[in-house]
Design a protein around this motif. Structure first.
Motif, PDB file in Angstrom:
ATOM      1  N   MET A 155       0.842  -1.184   0.000  1.00 56.27           N
ATOM      2  CA  MET A 155       0.000   0.000   0.000  1.00 56.27           C
ATOM      3  C   MET A 155       0.887   1.248   0.000  1.00 56.27           C
ATOM      4  O   MET A 155       1.835   1.359   0.772  1.00 56.27           O
ATOM      5  N   LEU A 156       0.571   2.190  -0.866  1.00 56.92           N
ATOM      6  CA  LEU A 156       1.412   3.372  -1.018  1.00 56.92           C
ATOM      7  C   LEU A 156       1.502   4.198   0.259  1.00 56.92           C
ATOM      8  O   LEU A 156       2.557   4.736   0.591  1.00 56.92           O
ATOM      9  N   ASP A 157       0.383   4.308   0.984  1.00 55.43           N
ATOM     10  CA  ASP A 157       0.406   5.157   2.178  1.00 55.43           C
ATOM     11  C   ASP A 157       1.202   4.546   3.323  1.00 55.43           C
ATOM     12  O   ASP A 157       1.449   5.212   4.335  1.00 55.43           O
ATOM     13  N   GLN A 158       1.621   3.274   3.183  1.00 62.79           N
ATOM     14  CA  GLN A 158       2.434   2.633   4.214  1.00 62.79           C
ATOM     15  C   GLN A 158       3.935   2.816   3.957  1.00 62.79           C
ATOM     16  O   GLN A 158       4.749   2.575   4.841  1.00 62.79           O
ATOM     17  N   ILE A 159       4.303   3.248   2.755  1.00 60.82           N
ATOM     18  CA  ILE A 159       5.712   3.449   2.426  1.00 60.82           C
ATOM     19  C   ILE A 159       6.179   4.778   3.005  1.00 60.82           C
ATOM     20  O   ILE A 159       5.623   5.831   2.690  1.00 60.82           O
ATOM     21  N   THR A 160       7.192   4.747   3.866  1.00 63.33           N
ATOM     22  CA  THR A 160       7.747   5.986   4.423  1.00 63.33           C
ATOM     23  C   THR A 160       8.876   6.515   3.553  1.00 63.33           C
ATOM     24  O   THR A 160       8.949   7.710   3.281  1.00 63.33           O
ATOM     25  N   HIS A 161       9.752   5.634   3.114  1.00 61.74           N
ATOM     26  CA  HIS A 161      10.836   6.047   2.234  1.00 61.74           C
ATOM     27  C   HIS A 161      11.460   4.834   1.561  1.00 61.74           C
ATOM     28  O   HIS A 161      11.214   3.685   1.974  1.00 61.74           O
ATOM     29  N   VAL A 162      12.254   5.104   0.526  1.00 57.27           N
ATOM     30  CA  VAL A 162      12.926   4.060  -0.245  1.00 57.27           C
ATOM     31  C   VAL A 162      14.412   4.394  -0.282  1.00 57.27           C
ATOM     32  O   VAL A 162      14.788   5.554  -0.503  1.00 57.27           O
ATOM     33  N   GLU A 163      15.232   3.380  -0.072  1.00 60.77           N
ATOM     34  CA  GLU A 163      16.677   3.582  -0.054  1.00 60.77           C
ATOM     35  C   GLU A 163      17.351   2.657  -1.062  1.00 60.77           C
ATOM     36  O   GLU A 163      17.034   1.468  -1.142  1.00 60.77           O
ATOM     37  N   ALA A 164      18.283   3.191  -1.843  1.00 60.71           N
ATOM     38  CA  ALA A 164      19.048   2.379  -2.780  1.00 60.71           C
ATOM     39  C   ALA A 164      20.008   1.480  -2.017  1.00 60.71           C
ATOM     40  O   ALA A 164      20.612   1.894  -1.022  1.00 60.71           O
ATOM     41  N   TYR A 165      20.139   0.226  -2.503  1.00 61.20           N
ATOM     42  CA  TYR A 165      21.042  -0.730  -1.840  1.00 61.20           C
ATOM     43  C   TYR A 165      21.615  -1.657  -2.899  1.00 61.20           C
ATOM     44  O   TYR A 165      20.988  -2.638  -3.293  1.00 61.20           O
ATOM     45  N   LYS A 166      22.803  -1.290  -3.437  1.00 62.80           N
ATOM     46  CA  LYS A 166      23.447  -2.061  -4.500  1.00 62.80           C
ATOM     47  C   LYS A 166      22.493  -2.204  -5.687  1.00 62.80           C
ATOM     48  O   LYS A 166      22.013  -1.211  -6.214  1.00 62.80           O
ATOM     49  N   ASP A 167      22.187  -3.432  -6.112  1.00 62.63           N
ATOM     50  CA  ASP A 167      21.264  -3.645  -7.228  1.00 62.63           C
ATOM     51  C   ASP A 167      19.811  -3.731  -6.775  1.00 62.63           C
ATOM     52  O   ASP A 167      18.929  -4.013  -7.592  1.00 62.63           O
ATOM     53  N   TYR A 168      19.566  -3.481  -5.500  1.00 62.94           N
ATOM     54  CA  TYR A 168      18.237  -3.591  -4.915  1.00 62.94           C
ATOM     55  C   TYR A 168      17.773  -2.233  -4.411  1.00 62.94           C
ATOM     56  O   TYR A 168      18.493  -1.245  -4.448  1.00 62.94           O
ATOM     57  N   VAL A 169      16.538  -2.192  -3.929  1.00 63.11           N
ATOM     58  CA  VAL A 169      16.064  -1.055  -3.142  1.00 63.11           C
ATOM     59  C   VAL A 169      15.468  -1.590  -1.851  1.00 63.11           C
ATOM     60  O   VAL A 169      14.904  -2.694  -1.823  1.00 63.11           O
ATOM     61  N   LYS A 170      15.615  -0.824  -0.788  1.00 61.57           N
ATOM     62  CA  LYS A 170      14.963  -1.124   0.483  1.00 61.57           C
ATOM     63  C   LYS A 170      13.715  -0.243   0.579  1.00 61.57           C
ATOM     64  O   LYS A 170      13.805   0.976   0.477  1.00 61.57           O
ATOM     65  N   VAL A 171      12.567  -0.881   0.782  1.00 56.98           N
ATOM     66  CA  VAL A 171      11.309  -0.147   0.896  1.00 56.98           C
ATOM     67  C   VAL A 171      10.862  -0.225   2.353  1.00 56.98           C
ATOM     68  O   VAL A 171      10.512  -1.294   2.862  1.00 56.98           O
ATOM     69  N   PHE A 172      10.883   0.922   3.025  1.00 54.81           N
ATOM     70  CA  PHE A 172      10.553   0.985   4.442  1.00 54.81           C
ATOM     71  C   PHE A 172       9.064   1.272   4.616  1.00 54.81           C
ATOM     72  O   PHE A 172       8.511   2.175   3.962  1.00 54.81           O
ATOM     73  N   LEU A 173       8.419   0.494   5.497  1.00 54.84           N
ATOM     74  CA  LEU A 173       6.980   0.601   5.714  1.00 54.84           C
ATOM     75  C   LEU A 173       6.685   1.075   7.127  1.00 54.84           C
ATOM     76  O   LEU A 173       7.397   0.716   8.077  1.00 54.84           O
ATOM     77  N   LYS A 174       5.633   1.839   7.268  1.00 57.43           N
ATOM     78  CA  LYS A 174       5.232   2.375   8.570  1.00 57.43           C
ATOM     79  C   LYS A 174       4.927   1.237   9.548  1.00 57.43           C
ATOM     80  O   LYS A 174       4.153   0.327   9.237  1.00 57.43           O
ATOM     81  N   GLY A 175       5.566   1.278  10.716  1.00 57.70           N
ATOM     82  CA  GLY A 175       5.306   0.292  11.759  1.00 57.70           C
ATOM     83  C   GLY A 175       6.003  -1.036  11.558  1.00 57.70           C
ATOM     84  O   GLY A 175       5.820  -1.952  12.366  1.00 57.70           O
ATOM     85  N   LYS A 176       6.786  -1.179  10.481  1.00 57.00           N
ATOM     86  CA  LYS A 176       7.494  -2.430  10.216  1.00 57.00           C
ATOM     87  C   LYS A 176       8.986  -2.249  10.512  1.00 57.00           C
ATOM     88  O   LYS A 176       9.613  -1.316   9.982  1.00 57.00           O
ATOM     89  N   PRO A 177       9.582  -3.103  11.353  1.00 58.02           N
ATOM     90  CA  PRO A 177      10.989  -2.911  11.716  1.00 58.02           C
ATOM     91  C   PRO A 177      11.968  -3.181  10.584  1.00 58.02           C
ATOM     92  O   PRO A 177      13.044  -2.588  10.533  1.00 58.02           O
ATOM     93  N   ASN A 178      11.592  -4.084   9.663  1.00 60.07           N
ATOM     94  CA  ASN A 178      12.507  -4.457   8.583  1.00 60.07           C
ATOM     95  C   ASN A 178      11.929  -4.044   7.221  1.00 60.07           C
ATOM     96  O   ASN A 178      10.734  -4.226   6.964  1.00 60.07           O
ATOM     97  N   PRO A 179      12.778  -3.501   6.342  1.00 58.19           N
ATOM     98  CA  PRO A 179      12.289  -3.089   5.019  1.00 58.19           C
ATOM     99  C   PRO A 179      12.121  -4.282   4.090  1.00 58.19           C
ATOM    100  O   PRO A 179      12.673  -5.361   4.324  1.00 58.19           O
TER     101      PRO A 179
END
Length: 245
Positions: A155-179
């Motif tokens: 869900m888009l409203d749960q995404i707080t931010h996105v971080e580049a990580y080598k060939d991947y991206v980390k997608v951080f979600l509200k209330g979730k400890p791990n991206p």
């Protein structure tokens, strides 16, 4: 969304392998399997199927001949085809009949999933287009991301931010400890995420503007994370901030 599919291959081991791969893929539903194309054609005449995993070299009626028959039929919804074969010389012919993809034997589950994901994305786009035509003012409030060997609805409203990580991206979600770790690029994420809500503020960061808690000089605070706005993206970000000052 479940994609209804059948598997067609005259080699028993190959037929069992593709059937196994289908059954372990969450968005695929194996409706039937056949060891010859003639029986498959009869089934397709009477049943609505979305996707066919089709071997090319078979006796009596080859997979390519079956594909041409299906391509010429006046069907309201023609099934998409993913060819499976041990011979790469058929690739060009496969694309002439609008094949979705081409799996060269022996193929791994990763290869299979990549091809199947194309089918999922194809039917997802059709579904979204139908929804938009029925509700022209409604926009999608979610995206699908490839995470390991599956597609995850986010869900888009749960995404707080996105971080580049080598060939991947980390997608951080509200209330979730791990991206979520997804094999894609920041450029692709920019295209997926709606511009009015998300903004790239750094080569390595995209933020959800709705989740900003504070801004100090060129640093954005989202939860317990501080993200620097780089000079490349500073002017665009300040335009957004100035609207609220």
């Amino acid at each position: 969304m479940k994609i209804k599919c059948i598997a067609v291959d005259d080699e028993p081991l190959a037929l069992e392998l593709v059937s196994k791969f289908v059954e372990q893929t969450s968005f695929l539903s194996l409706e039937a399997k056949f060891d010859n194309a003639i029986q498959a054609l009869g089934y397709l005449n009477d049943n609505q199927i979305d996707l066919v995993f089709l071997d090319i070299q078979m006796p009596d009626l080859s997979g390519m001949e079956l594909a041409r028959i299906l391509d010429g039929k006046n069907l309201s919804k023609k099934p998409k085809i993913i060819f499976t074969t041990a011979y790469n010389q058929f690739a060009i012919e496969g694309y002439k009949v609008d094949a979705l993809d081409y799996l060269l034997k022996p193929y791994s589950y990763e290869d299979f999933l990549k091809a199947s994901t194309k089918a999922y994305q194809h039917y997802e786009k059709l579904s979204q287009a139908n929804n938009e035509s029925n509700s022209p003012n409604k926009t999608a409030d979610y995206i699908f991301l490839k995470v390991e060997y599956q597609l995850v609805k986010v869900m888009l409203d749960q995404i707080t931010h996105v971080e580049a990580y080598k060939d991947y991206v980390k997608v951080f979600l509200k209330g979730k400890p791990n991206p979520l770790l997804s094999l894609t690029s920041m450029k692709n994420m920019e295209e997926l995420l709606p511009e009015g809500t998300f903004m790239r503020v750094h080569r390595s960061y995209i933020i959800n503007l709705d989740h900003i808690e504070s801004v100090a000089r060129n640093v954005v605070n989202i939860g317990n994370v501080n993200i620097t706005v780089s000079d490349m993206y500073k002017d665009k970000f300040m335009e957004f901030i100035n609207k609220w000052i």
